[in-house]
Design a protein around this motif. Structure first.
Motif, mmCIF file in Angstrom:
data_model
loop_
_atom_site.group_PDB
_atom_site.id
_atom_site.type_symbol
_atom_site.label_atom_id
_atom_site.label_comp_id
_atom_site.label_asym_id
_atom_site.label_seq_id
_atom_site.Cartn_x
_atom_site.Cartn_y
_atom_site.Cartn_z
ATOM 1 N N SER A 332 2.692 38.277 75.004
ATOM 2 C CA SER A 332 3.201 38.898 74.247
ATOM 3 C C SER A 332 3.278 38.530 72.507
ATOM 4 C CB SER A 332 4.976 39.111 74.593
ATOM 5 O OG SER A 332 5.382 37.273 74.354
ATOM 6 N N PHE A 333 3.655 39.985 72.108
ATOM 7 C CA PHE A 333 3.701 39.237 70.518
ATOM 8 C C PHE A 333 5.119 40.167 69.946
ATOM 9 C CE2 PHE A 333 2.415 41.498 66.596
ATOM 10 C CZ PHE A 333 2.923 40.515 65.221
ATOM 11 N N TRP A 334 5.707 39.503 69.491
ATOM 12 C CA TRP A 334 6.768 39.665 68.653
ATOM 13 C C TRP A 334 7.056 40.599 67.339
ATOM 14 C CZ3 TRP A 334 11.441 39.611 71.647
ATOM 15 C CH2 TRP A 334 10.936 38.732 73.307
ATOM 16 N N ASP A 335 7.511 41.654 66.384
ATOM 17 C CA ASP A 335 7.528 41.518 64.699
ATOM 18 C C ASP A 335 8.363 42.338 64.642
ATOM 19 O OD1 ASP A 335 5.006 41.877 62.538
ATOM 20 O OD2 ASP A 335 6.312 43.758 62.634
ATOM 21 N N TYR A 336 9.375 41.524 63.491
ATOM 22 C CA TYR A 336 10.334 41.444 63.218
ATOM 23 C C TYR A 336 10.218 41.713 61.735
ATOM 24 C CZ TYR A 336 12.490 39.940 67.354
ATOM 25 O OH TYR A 336 13.575 40.200 68.674
ATOM 26 N N SER A 337 10.712 42.669 61.440
ATOM 27 C CA SER A 337 9.632 42.831 59.946
ATOM 28 C C SER A 337 11.293 42.209 58.528
ATOM 29 C CB SER A 337 10.135 44.710 58.968
ATOM 30 O OG SER A 337 11.683 44.986 59.184
ATOM 31 N N GLY A 338 10.779 41.797 57.386
ATOM 32 C CA GLY A 338 11.640 41.120 57.053
ATOM 33 C C GLY A 338 11.586 41.306 55.697
ATOM 34 N N ASN A 402 7.464 36.983 58.129
ATOM 35 C CA ASN A 402 7.056 38.214 58.127
ATOM 36 C C ASN A 402 6.430 38.785 56.829
ATOM 37 O OD1 ASN A 402 5.473 41.097 58.157
ATOM 38 N ND2 ASN A 402 7.272 41.287 60.257
ATOM 39 N N SER A 403 7.662 38.469 56.145
ATOM 40 C CA SER A 403 7.670 38.879 53.907
ATOM 41 C C SER A 403 8.064 37.649 53.299
ATOM 42 C CB SER A 403 8.845 39.422 54.147
ATOM 43 O OG SER A 403 8.830 40.220 52.459
ATOM 44 N N ASN A 404 7.467 37.143 52.350
ATOM 45 C CA ASN A 404 7.799 35.584 51.773
ATOM 46 C C ASN A 404 7.133 35.892 50.237
ATOM 47 O OD1 ASN A 404 8.739 33.263 51.299
ATOM 48 N ND2 ASN A 404 6.886 32.181 52.430
ATOM 49 N N ALA A 405 7.361 37.553 49.599
ATOM 50 C CA ALA A 405 6.886 37.614 47.849
ATOM 51 C C ALA A 405 6.542 36.131 47.494
ATOM 52 C CB ALA A 405 7.296 39.134 47.686
ATOM 53 N N GLY A 406 6.246 35.617 46.686
ATOM 54 C CA GLY A 406 7.102 34.471 45.801
ATOM 55 C C GLY A 406 7.491 33.605 46.069
#
Length: 467
Positions: A332-338, A402-406
């Motif tokens: 399976s593949f799980w994706d939660y936006s961040g 998922n998101s880690n800008a900077g």
């Protein structure tokens, strides 16, 4: 939450037993195996669940932390846990007592009492509190013969994929989707990713109506989740069978409006499906899109919501080597936006009342880190029955932010997006029809985004009796 002293609880339990054993004004001795005659109900059913867990966690468990999205100090994911049990060994008793009464034809009442798991309240000091799990009335054929209605403190779960780990909604098992610990004022711009130890901390008061439409059905939800914080939920869930030739299953669509305060509206539109065939192949998935306002803001305008969650998986039950082994494999593949900026007026973290305990360390809401949002995970797991009493399963998970800008969403000591490689083993021993033992071992390696130099280990042994 209802806190009751030991003496008071003993008195209430004695009185409760007295009420159940007295069928008339005359008190009579009831022999073992005799009938328990309720005073007014047509039928009374008593059931329960007693569990005792022995838990051990490595010291690095308390060190795991994510950034606050503003370049400041990291927020420990297990901040809700009492210091004494944040890591190391402890013993955790939990019980649940259910009373189900058939009041009249088509009308049932249920009262379920339990020891809430909320780690902020239950400090494992030998005096666990007593709380309400469910307290509801069920009315079949309410107003309309095709309408069933439940009112009170009502549990409600969406598991469209049918994998036992609801990724969006499980009222009665989850914590608040908004009031996360350790976030402080920054919660409005980028909710923290975890609230470990607060599972079961909501009492979902409201009503659920199910309208039978023949092969399809429509659920209407109305909940007041927290009057103090103006946290509420309203929505519709449409369910239908799915026939795709050799594959049979179900499909559901949902529209939910949840409120963080009196002036916000967070909308979730989505659904899911699962289908399976006679050859042992099952395909499942879910997709949700969120928009609207996360909150009404603090003077700088509302916090806009723009988020999503996605799940896709395949399970295959292998042809039996013998009649008892039943081996299987699941991918399976799980994706939660961040989100990674708590200082702006937008939120990209997916907001949910999830109850996803798939992985022992990263996701488990009971003894793990209870990661809720802003991550992707690729999972491979499989298992089989070793005997009629023993079954075992293993899983590998590769997870990243998922998101880690900077680097603002990860631990400030390391701006990596790598949440880690997790290896889990679960074993179940069915001693009798009523007594079961569960053994879980999980280790998370290379958790760079959490700022942990060594691995994180969680081990638990649980004995469970159901009656």
């Amino acid at each position: 939450m209802l806190n009751i002293s030991k003496r008071t609880f003993g008195f209430l339990l004695t009185a409760l037993c007295g009420v159940m054993l007295i069928g008339s004004p005359v008190v009579a001795q009831t022999s073992i195996g005799g009938d328990v005659k309720p005073k007014r109900a047509l039928r009374l059913t008593i059931s329960g669940d007693l569990s005792l867990s022995f838990v051990d966690r490595s010291s690095s468990f308390a060190d795991a932390a994510l950034g606050d999205g503003a370049g400041g100090a990291a927020a420990p994911l297990a901040s809700s846990w009492a210091t004494a049990v944040r890591d190391g060994f402890f013993i955790d008793p939990i019980f649940q007592l259910n009373l189900e009464a058939e009041v009249s034809e088509g009308v049932d009442a249920t009262i379920s009492l339990n020891t809430p798991f909320d780690a902020a309240e239950n400090l494992r000091d030998g005096s666990p509190p007593l709380g309400i799990n469910e307290a509801k009335i069920r009315w079949e054929g309410a107003v309309n013969p095709d309408l069933d209605l439940e009112m009170g403190v009502v549990e409600y779960t969406l598991d469209f994929s049918g994998n036992g780990n609801p990724m969006f909604l499980s009222l009665g098992n989850s914590e608040s989707a908004f009031d996360n610990p350790g976030a402080g004022a920054l919660d409005s711009g980028m909710p923290q990713s975890s609230s470990a130890g607060r599972v079961d901390s909501l009492n979902p008061a409201g009503a659920v109506g199910r309208l039978d439409l023949g092969e399809n059905s429509l659920d209407v939800l109305l909940y007041d989740l927290s009057s103090l914080n103006d946290e509420s939920l309203f929505g519709f869930v449409y369910n239908m069978p799915l026939d795709a030739g050799d594959y049979q299953g179900t499909m559901s669509f949902t529209y939910i409006n949840s409120k963080n305060d009196g002036g916000s509206d967070l909308f979730t539109l989505g659904g899911g499906a699962n289908v399976s065939a006679a050859d042992g192949l099952k395909i499942y998935g879910e997709l949700y899109l969120q928009n609207g306002d996360y909150s009404s803001g603090t003077g700088s305008g509302p916090i806009d919501q723009d988020a999503h969650a996605f799940l896709a998986g395949v399970r295959y039950d292998l042809p039996d080597v013998d009649d008892d082994s039943a081996p299987w494999i699941d991918v399976s593949f799980w994706d939660y936006s961040g989100d990674s900026d708590s200082t702006d007026n937008s939120n990209g973290n997916f907001v949910s009342y999830e109850f996803n305990n798939d992985t022992i360390v990263l996701e488990d809401a009971y003894y793990g880190l209870d990661l809720d949002t802003n991550y992707r995970a690729f999972k491979v797991k499989g298992g089989m029955n070793l005997s009629p009493e023993w079954s075992i399963q293993g899983m590998f998970t590769y997870a990243t932010l998922n998101s880690n800008a900077g680097g603002l969403a990860s631990n400030p000591s390391n701006n990596s997006k790598k949440l880690g490689d997790e290896f889990d083993v679960r074993a179940t021993y069915r001693a009798t029809d009523f007594l079961t033992f569960h053994m879980n071992l999980g280790t998370l390696q290379n958790a760079k985004a959490l700022g942990v130099g060594s691995g994180i280990e969680v081990v638990s042994l649980t004995s469970e009796v159901r009656f």
